[in-house]
Structures are given as structure tokens and as C-alpha cells.
Design a protein around this motif. Structure first.
Motif, PDB file in Angstrom:
ATOM      1  N   LYS A   1      -7.104   9.681  -6.647  1.00 52.54           N
ATOM      2  CA  LYS A   1      -6.931   9.174  -8.008  1.00 52.54           C
ATOM      3  C   LYS A   1      -7.170   7.672  -7.978  1.00 52.54           C
ATOM      4  N   ALA A   2      -7.820   7.164  -8.990  1.00 52.25           N
ATOM      5  CA  ALA A   2      -8.170   5.741  -9.003  1.00 52.25           C
ATOM      6  C   ALA A   2      -6.927   4.866  -9.031  1.00 52.25           C
ATOM      7  N   ASP A   3      -6.083   5.046 -10.030  1.00 55.45           N
ATOM      8  CA  ASP A   3      -4.844   4.280 -10.062  1.00 55.45           C
ATOM      9  C   ASP A   3      -3.695   5.251 -10.275  1.00 55.45           C
TER      10      ASP A   3
ATOM     11  N   ASP B   1      -5.740  -4.617 -13.608  1.00 59.44           N
ATOM     12  CA  ASP B   1      -5.456  -5.923 -14.201  1.00 59.44           C
ATOM     13  C   ASP B   1      -5.948  -7.091 -13.334  1.00 59.44           C
ATOM     14  N   LYS B   2      -6.300  -6.811 -12.071  1.00 55.95           N
ATOM     15  CA  LYS B   2      -6.778  -7.873 -11.178  1.00 55.95           C
ATOM     16  C   LYS B   2      -8.294  -8.060 -11.266  1.00 55.95           C
ATOM     17  N   PHE B   3      -8.937  -7.265 -12.112  1.00 58.70           N
ATOM     18  CA  PHE B   3     -10.389  -7.311 -12.202  1.00 58.70           C
ATOM     19  C   PHE B   3     -10.830  -7.691 -13.611  1.00 58.70           C
ATOM     20  N   LYS B   4     -12.108  -8.033 -13.722  1.00 54.07           N
ATOM     21  CA  LYS B   4     -12.655  -8.461 -15.008  1.00 54.07           C
ATOM     22  C   LYS B   4     -12.497  -7.380 -16.057  1.00 54.07           C
ATOM     23  N   ASP B   5     -12.782  -6.132 -15.680  1.00 55.60           N
ATOM     24  CA  ASP B   5     -12.635  -5.011 -16.596  1.00 55.60           C
ATOM     25  C   ASP B   5     -12.506  -3.727 -15.790  1.00 55.60           C
ATOM     26  N   ARG B   6     -12.313  -2.641 -16.502  1.00 53.13           N
ATOM     27  CA  ARG B   6     -12.111  -1.353 -15.842  1.00 53.13           C
ATOM     28  C   ARG B   6     -13.360  -0.917 -15.070  1.00 53.13           C
ATOM     29  N   GLU B   7     -14.505  -1.251 -15.586  1.00 57.34           N
ATOM     30  CA  GLU B   7     -15.751  -0.866 -14.931  1.00 57.34           C
ATOM     31  C   GLU B   7     -15.872  -1.524 -13.565  1.00 57.34           C
ATOM     32  N   GLN B   8     -15.525  -2.807 -13.492  1.00 54.73           N
ATOM     33  CA  GLN B   8     -15.583  -3.506 -12.205  1.00 54.73           C
ATOM     34  C   GLN B   8     -14.566  -2.910 -11.232  1.00 54.73           C
ATOM     35  N   PHE B   9     -13.378  -2.615 -11.732  1.00 57.55           N
ATOM     36  CA  PHE B   9     -12.344  -1.998 -10.890  1.00 57.55           C
ATOM     37  C   PHE B   9     -12.827  -0.677 -10.322  1.00 57.55           C
ATOM     38  N   ASN B  10     -13.359   0.190 -11.186  1.00 59.17           N
ATOM     39  CA  ASN B  10     -13.828   1.500 -10.739  1.00 59.17           C
ATOM     40  C   ASN B  10     -14.958   1.364  -9.725  1.00 59.17           C
ATOM     41  N   GLY B  11     -15.847   0.391  -9.960  1.00 59.55           N
ATOM     42  CA  GLY B  11     -16.965   0.204  -9.056  1.00 59.55           C
ATOM     43  C   GLY B  11     -16.526  -0.214  -7.669  1.00 59.55           C
ATOM     44  N   ILE B  12     -15.662  -1.209  -7.601  1.00 61.07           N
ATOM     45  CA  ILE B  12     -15.210  -1.716  -6.306  1.00 61.07           C
ATOM     46  C   ILE B  12     -14.369  -0.675  -5.571  1.00 61.07           C
ATOM     47  N   MET B  13     -13.486   0.004  -6.271  1.00 59.90           N
ATOM     48  CA  MET B  13     -12.672   1.020  -5.613  1.00 59.90           C
ATOM     49  C   MET B  13     -13.529   2.199  -5.175  1.00 59.90           C
ATOM     50  N   GLY B  14     -14.612   2.458  -5.897  1.00 58.67           N
ATOM     51  CA  GLY B  14     -15.535   3.502  -5.474  1.00 58.67           C
ATOM     52  C   GLY B  14     -16.233   3.142  -4.172  1.00 58.67           C
ATOM     53  N   TYR B  15     -16.553   1.863  -4.015  1.00 52.96           N
ATOM     54  CA  TYR B  15     -17.209   1.406  -2.788  1.00 52.96           C
ATOM     55  C   TYR B  15     -16.332   1.610  -1.557  1.00 52.96           C
ATOM     56  N   VAL B  16     -15.015   1.578  -1.754  1.00 54.21           N
ATOM     57  CA  VAL B  16     -14.090   1.707  -0.623  1.00 54.21           C
ATOM     58  C   VAL B  16     -14.342   3.008   0.141  1.00 54.21           C
ATOM     59  N   SER B  17     -14.784   4.053  -0.556  1.00 57.04           N
ATOM     60  CA  SER B  17     -14.986   5.348   0.092  1.00 57.04           C
ATOM     61  C   SER B  17     -16.022   5.262   1.216  1.00 57.04           C
TER      62      SER B  17
ATOM     63  N   ALA C   1      -5.710   5.562  -3.358  1.00 57.54           N
ATOM     64  CA  ALA C   1      -5.393   5.236  -4.743  1.00 57.54           C
ATOM     65  C   ALA C   1      -4.958   3.782  -4.823  1.00 57.54           C
ATOM     66  N   SER C   2      -4.677   3.331  -6.035  1.00 58.22           N
ATOM     67  CA  SER C   2      -4.206   1.969  -6.271  1.00 58.22           C
ATOM     68  C   SER C   2      -2.843   2.021  -6.949  1.00 58.22           C
ATOM     69  N   MET C   3      -1.978   1.113  -6.576  1.00 57.26           N
ATOM     70  CA  MET C   3      -0.669   0.998  -7.198  1.00 57.26           C
ATOM     71  C   MET C   3      -0.310  -0.465  -7.371  1.00 57.26           C
ATOM     72  N   ASN C   4       0.487  -0.737  -8.365  1.00 52.28           N
ATOM     73  CA  ASN C   4       1.001  -2.083  -8.542  1.00 52.28           C
ATOM     74  C   ASN C   4       1.828  -2.460  -7.320  1.00 52.28           C
ATOM     75  N   GLU C   5       1.644  -3.669  -6.856  1.00 54.48           N
ATOM     76  CA  GLU C   5       2.310  -4.082  -5.624  1.00 54.48           C
ATOM     77  C   GLU C   5       3.823  -3.971  -5.719  1.00 54.48           C
ATOM     78  N   SER C   6       4.383  -4.174  -6.888  1.00 51.56           N
ATOM     79  CA  SER C   6       5.841  -4.107  -7.053  1.00 51.56           C
ATOM     80  C   SER C   6       6.376  -2.702  -6.823  1.00 51.56           C
ATOM     81  N   THR C   7       5.513  -1.689  -6.957  1.00 51.10           N
ATOM     82  CA  THR C   7       5.960  -0.308  -6.786  1.00 51.10           C
ATOM     83  C   THR C   7       6.411  -0.025  -5.362  1.00 51.10           C
ATOM     84  N   LEU C   8       5.668  -0.561  -4.403  1.00 51.60           N
ATOM     85  CA  LEU C   8       5.993  -0.312  -2.999  1.00 51.60           C
ATOM     86  C   LEU C   8       6.540  -1.541  -2.294  1.00 51.60           C
ATOM     87  N   GLY C   9       6.507  -2.682  -2.967  1.00 51.01           N
ATOM     88  CA  GLY C   9       7.120  -3.894  -2.440  1.00 51.01           C
ATOM     89  C   GLY C   9       6.672  -4.267  -1.049  1.00 51.01           C
TER      90      GLY C   9
END
Length: 236
Positions: free
Chosen positions: A131-133, A196-212, A222-230
Motif C-alpha cells: 500500500k502506498a501510504d 505531505d513531504k512532496f510537491k504533490d501526490r503524483e511526485q510521491f507516487n512516482g518516487i515511492m514506485g521507484y523504490v520497488s 508502505a509509508s507512514m507518518n513518522e510520529s506513528t512509529l516514533g
């Protein structure tokens, strides 16, 4: 780029691959695939000039070609190359790209998988669906830790870190989730990179897709807000 010592591949496996590559693409079935994967790691190849090219995806690939019959050549063997420089330098492998459509393409993640498990592709039910986020439910019981060397080797961590830094992402962190799945656990890599750390959702999806490209194909992330896992998030 030079190898550390001369390679000695299996010419019988090279002959098998040479015959396989004569089969037209639309006729390459599961038997073709299994035969290819059973022989490719230890077959003898010749490299090209340049040795490394940038693929259509923008990632670097070491170029291997099947040798010409009855012609001397400097031997390259994937099984040796992985530990000598592919893993450390973050390279995939492309076989016979001059044909227009390469006979095969291994991503860096495929190389990592072979390093870890002596096979390029692994069937596993121990990884969550990607899952993306991700949203972690408050009542959900999970074990959180760091991926071991057996999941992400140190070389791979460094290559991932360099990738993110090349995109001006200097605070990338990672964790490993283990979720109860019956009597066992399912795994998922988690990054602290949220939309929220990227210019837009498209950039986020693109970069996270490259991770594969950097990870074995059966891995889930997946991605999670850093505060979730501290503090369970640690720099890659």
C-alpha cells in the motif's frame, strides 16, 4: 570497471541460453522461464562497451551479451559479479539489449534477492500486500523493529540512501512491521516518506514506485507518518 579475478562460467549453460534466446518472445512460456533462471546465474557472458547503461527507467544496468561461437572472450558470470560489484554499486543487469528488446532484465532488487536467497525471485506469503501510504489502526497489535541484514543488506541500505539523497530527501527513515497472521506474522517495510513531504501526490507516487526497483519483488513496503512509529524509525 574490472572484476577482482578471472571468472570461469559454465559454457554448457551458455549453450542452453543461446538456444533459449532463439525462441521468439511470444513463445517464451513458463518452461522457458524456468530453464532460463536455472542456467543464467552461472553461464558465461561477454560484456559490452560501455559496460553500464541507463535503462528507460533511468536506473543503471550492467550489459551482458551471449558470446559469439568460436571467438575468444573475457568471461563474465552473474553469480560472481553480484558479490564482486553489482550489489555494492547498485547495478541491475540487462542481457542482450542490442536486440531492441532485451532477452532479460534484472533489477537491483533481483540482484539483492539472489544475494540473500540464491534465487532471483522468491514466492512468499509472509509479506503484506503493498500500500502506498498505510494507516495503522490504533487497536492493531504489531511488532516494530529494524530490517535485518538478511532483509536489507548494508550495501542496499547505502544504495537506497544515495537514491533518496539524489532527490534531496535527506531524512529518509525505515522500520519493519510484523503483523499477526494466524499463528505467524506478515512483514512490511515502512518508510517515513508521506505525501505531505512532496510537491504533490503524483511526485510521491512516482518516487515511492521507484523504490520497488531496489527491493526483491516479493517485498511489501508502505509509508507512514513518522510520529506513528516514533523512535522505531531509524535512518536508512
Amino acid at each position: 570497471m574490472t572484476e577482482k579475478e578471472p571468472y570461469y562460467g559454465d559454457l554448457k549453460k551458455t549453450e542452453i541460453l543461446t538456444e533459449l534466446f532463439k525462441v521468439k518472445g511470444e513463445l517464451r512460456d513458463e518452461v522457458w522461464r524456468e530453464t532460463f533462471l536455472a542456467n543464467v546465474a552461472n553461464a558465461s557472458f561477454v560484456c559490452s562497451d560501455p559496460q553500464v547503461i541507463s535503462g528507460p527507467d533511468g536506473f543503471p544496468y550492467f550489459v551482458l551479451n551471449t558470446p559469439e561461437p568460436n571467438k575468444p572472450f573475457q568471461c563474465y558470470v552473474i553469480n560472481n559479479m553480484i558479490h564482486d560489484f553489482l550489489l555494492e554499486q547498485g547495478l541491475g543487469v540487462v542481457i542482450n539489449p542490442e536486440k531492441g528488446n532485451p532477452d532479460w532484465v534484472f533489477s537491483y532488487g533481483d540482484i539483492v534477492n539472489f544475494h540473500l536467497r540464491n534465487e532471483f525471485y522468491t514466492q512468499s506469503n509472509n509479506w503484506d500486500m503493498q500500500k502506498a501510504d498505510e494507516v495503522l489502526e490504533s487497536e492493531e497489535k504489531v511488532l516494530v523493529g529494524q530490517p535485518s541484514e538478511y532483509i536489507i543488506p548494508e550495501h542496499t541500505r547505502r544504495i537506497l540512501r544515495l537514491f533518496f539523497e539524489s532527490l534531496q530527501i535527506n531524512d529518509a527513515k525505515i522500520a519493519l512491521l510484523n503483523r499477526p497472521k494466524g499463528e505467524e506474522f506478515s512483514q512490511q517495510l515502512v518508510f517515513n516518506l508521506t505525501p505531505d513531504k512532496f510537491k504533490d501526490r503524483e511526485q510521491f507516487n512516482g518516487i515511492m514506485g521507484y523504490v520497488s526497483w531496489f527491493l526483491p519483488k516479493h517485498y511489501s513496503y508502505a509509508s507512514m507518518n513518522e510520529s506513528t512509529l516514533g523512535e522505531n524509525f531509524l535512518p536508512i
